[in-house]
Design an enzyme around this catalytic site. Structure first.
Site, PDB file in Angstrom:
ATOM      1  N   HIS A   1       0.622  -1.010   0.160  1.00 54.58           N
ATOM      2  CA  HIS A   1      -0.362   0.403   0.372  1.00 54.58           C
ATOM      3  C   HIS A   1       0.829   1.280  -0.137  1.00 54.58           C
ATOM      4  O   HIS A   1       1.718   1.088   0.995  1.00 54.58           O
ATOM      5  CB  HIS A   1      -1.360   0.584   0.877  1.00 54.58           C
ATOM      6  CG  HIS A   1      -0.721   0.212   2.887  1.00 54.58           C
ATOM      7  ND1 HIS A   1      -0.501   1.550   3.117  1.00 54.58           N
ATOM      8  CD2 HIS A   1      -0.034  -0.285   3.359  1.00 54.58           C
ATOM      9  CE1 HIS A   1       0.374   1.779   4.025  1.00 54.58           C
ATOM     10  NE2 HIS A   1       0.212   0.114   5.044  1.00 54.58           N
TER      11      HIS A   1
ATOM     12  N   HIS B   1       4.875   5.157  12.662  1.00 56.38           N
ATOM     13  CA  HIS B   1       4.208   5.704  12.119  1.00 56.38           C
ATOM     14  C   HIS B   1       4.830   6.906  12.914  1.00 56.38           C
ATOM     15  O   HIS B   1       4.178   7.731  13.739  1.00 56.38           O
ATOM     16  CB  HIS B   1       2.591   5.862  13.243  1.00 56.38           C
ATOM     17  CG  HIS B   1       1.850   4.560  11.664  1.00 56.38           C
ATOM     18  ND1 HIS B   1       0.752   4.560  12.033  1.00 56.38           N
ATOM     19  CD2 HIS B   1       1.731   3.545  11.372  1.00 56.38           C
ATOM     20  CE1 HIS B   1      -0.334   3.293  11.506  1.00 56.38           C
ATOM     21  NE2 HIS B   1       0.546   3.219  10.735  1.00 56.38           N
TER      22      HIS B   1
ATOM     23  N   GLU C   1      -4.864   1.136   2.800  1.00 54.10           N
ATOM     24  CA  GLU C   1      -4.729   0.427   3.459  1.00 54.10           C
ATOM     25  C   GLU C   1      -5.015   0.716   5.534  1.00 54.10           C
ATOM     26  O   GLU C   1      -5.685  -0.035   6.073  1.00 54.10           O
ATOM     27  CB  GLU C   1      -3.644  -0.328   3.397  1.00 54.10           C
ATOM     28  CG  GLU C   1      -3.217  -1.223   4.396  1.00 54.10           C
ATOM     29  CD  GLU C   1      -2.593  -1.275   5.761  1.00 54.10           C
ATOM     30  OE1 GLU C   1      -2.891  -2.512   6.062  1.00 54.10           O
ATOM     31  OE2 GLU C   1      -2.174  -0.046   6.124  1.00 54.10           O
TER      32      GLU C   1
END
Length: 355
Positions: free
Chosen positions: A65, A320, A209
Site C-alpha cells: 500500500h 507511524h 490500507e
C-alpha cells in the site's frame, strides 16, 4: 543491491504526498516506473495494477500500500489557524511541532502544527499527550480570509516530505509505511518481466490500507487471485525496552520477516522458505502480535472462495512517525525471494493445507 534507477524511484515514492484517500501523487510515480515493462491500469479506488503474463489461468497478486497516515482540515478559525482530524492511525505523541504540507487543488501549502507553549501549560497538562483538538496547523496566515485563499476545509495533510540515507543501508522517511512495500512490489515486477513465467502476476499499489484495507479488498475481488502476497512493514524489535518474549526477535538488515498467523497459508509458506534456503536468501521468522488482520493479507485471503496468502514484513523502526527507518538489505532480500518464488511456480500447485 538496487541500481541508481531503483534508488531514484525509491526516493521519489518516499517523498510523494499520498494521504489515505488521496494517493494520486504516489500512484503516478508507481505507474510511470512500471509502464515500460508491464501492462498498467488504475481502478476506481485508486489502486495501480501492473500485469505480467495476463493470459495464464493461475493469478498471483502482489500488494503493497502506498497510502500514508495524515490529517484532514475540518475548520478554519478567525485567526487563520487550521483545525484538523486524524486520517489513519496517528500517534499523538509525535504530532506537536511537526512540519506539514496541506495538499490543495493548486499544490502544496507548508505549515507547522502548533500548540500552547510549555510555559502556559498546567502541571497536569505537561504530563500527558495532547488531544488533536488542542492543536492546530499554522500556515502563517493573518486571518481566516487570508487562509481561505490558500486552503479549504477538507484538504488532506501529510508530514513534510523527507528521505535521508543514514548509512550505506538504512534510510528514514515519513512514508516508509508502506511505500517500502509498494517499492518492493514494483522492483519484483521489473525483475519478473525478464523471467519466463507460468502464472499471471498482478503487482498492485493499494490504497486506503490505513483506514481498513479497503483498496486491497476491492483490488483482490477484481483480480480474483489464487495466490496473494502482501508486503508491509513490521516491528523491528532490536531496540531498548521492546520485549522479545512478546514480539519476537526481528532485526534490521537480516531479511524480511515471514509471518506465522492465520493470514498465512501453510503450504505457500513452506514453498517460500524452501526457496529461500535453496537460493541462500536471508529471512527471519515472525509470529504476528495478533492472530489475524492488520495488513492487506487479511482481505486478500478472504476474497471470494479464499486465497493462499503470505505476508512479507519489512522490519521498521519508529512506525507511524516522521522518521520511520528501514534497511535496503531487507528490501533487496524481499524482492529476490518474491521473484524466485513466483518464477518457480508451475501453476499446478495445490495450496490446500491438508496432509
Amino acid at each position: 543491491m538496487f541500481n541508481k534507477s531503483s534508488m531514484k524511484f525509491l526516493e521519489q515514492l518516499m517523498r510523494s504526498a499520498s494521504p489515505t484517500g488521496y494517493e494520486s501523487e504516489a500512484a503516478v510515480i508507481f505507474r510511470d516506473y512500471l509502464k515500460d515493462c508491464c501492462e498498467v491500469k488504475c481502478d476506481v479506488m485508486g489502486n495501480t495494477i501492473a500485469v505480467l503474463n495476463p493470459d495464464a489461468p493461475v493469478r498471483v497478486m502482489l500488494a503493497g500500500h502506498y497510502d500514508e497516515i495524515g490529517f484532514q482540515i475540518v475548520y478554519i478559525s478567525d485567526e487563520g489557524l487550521l483545525y484538523f482530524r486524524a486520517n489513519g492511525g496517528i500517534d499523538k505523541l509525535n504530532v506537536p511541532s511537526s512540519e506539514v504540507d496541506i495538499i490543495t487543488a493548486k499544490g502544496r501549502v507548508p505549515g507547522v502544527i502548533g500548540k500552547k507553549p510549555i510555559h502556559l501549560l498546567t502541571a497536569s497538562e505537561r504530563e500527558k499527550a495532547l488531544d488533536l483538538k488542542d492543536m492546530w496547523i499554522d500556515i502563517g496566515a493573518e486571518n481566516r480570509k487570508e487562509a481561505e485563499k490558500l486552503v479549504s476545509v477538507g484538504d488532506p495533510v501529510v508530514m513534510r516530505e523527507n528521505f535521508r540515507m543514514l548509512n550505506k543501508h538504512r534510510f528514514i522517511s515519513k512514508g516508509t509505511d508502506d511505500k517500502i512495500g509498494a517499492f518492493i512490489v514494483a522492483e519484483t515486477m521489473r525483475r519478473l518481466a525478464k523471467r519466463q513465467l507460468n502464472v499471471a502476476v498482478y503487482g498492485v499499489g493499494t490504497v486506503q490500507e490505513e483506514v481498513g484495507l479497503r483498496g486491497a479488498a476491492a483490488g483482490s475481488y477484481s483480480i480474483n487471485p489464487q495466490i496473494g502476497f502482501a508486503i508491509d512493514v513490521g516491528f523491528a524489535t532490536d531496540l531498548p525496552d521492546i520485549p522479545k518474549k512478546q514480539y519476537g526477535d526481528i532485526k534490521l538488515g537480516k531479511g524480511p520477516a515471514l509471518s506465522h498467523s492465520c493470514d498465512n497459508n501453510i503450504v505457500l509458506g513452506k514453498i517460500i522458505r524452501q526457496t529461500a534456503k535453496a537460493k541462500n536468501i536471508p529471512y527471519q521468522e515472525s509470529v504476528a502480535h495478533r492472530a489475524t488482520g492488520g495488513t492487506d493479507t487479511a482481505v486478500i485471503q478472504l476474497c471470494r472462495g479464499g486465497v493462499a496468502t503470505a505476508l512479507f514484513s519489512v522490519p521498521n523502526r519508529y512506525m507511524h512517525s516522521q522518521v520511520e527507518m528501514c534497511d535496503l538489505r531487507d528490501a533487496e532480500a524481499a524482492v529476490e525471494l518474491l521473484t524466485e518464488t513466483i518464477a518457480s511456480l508451475t501453476g499446478n500447485e495445490s495450496f490446500i493445507p491438508v496432509e
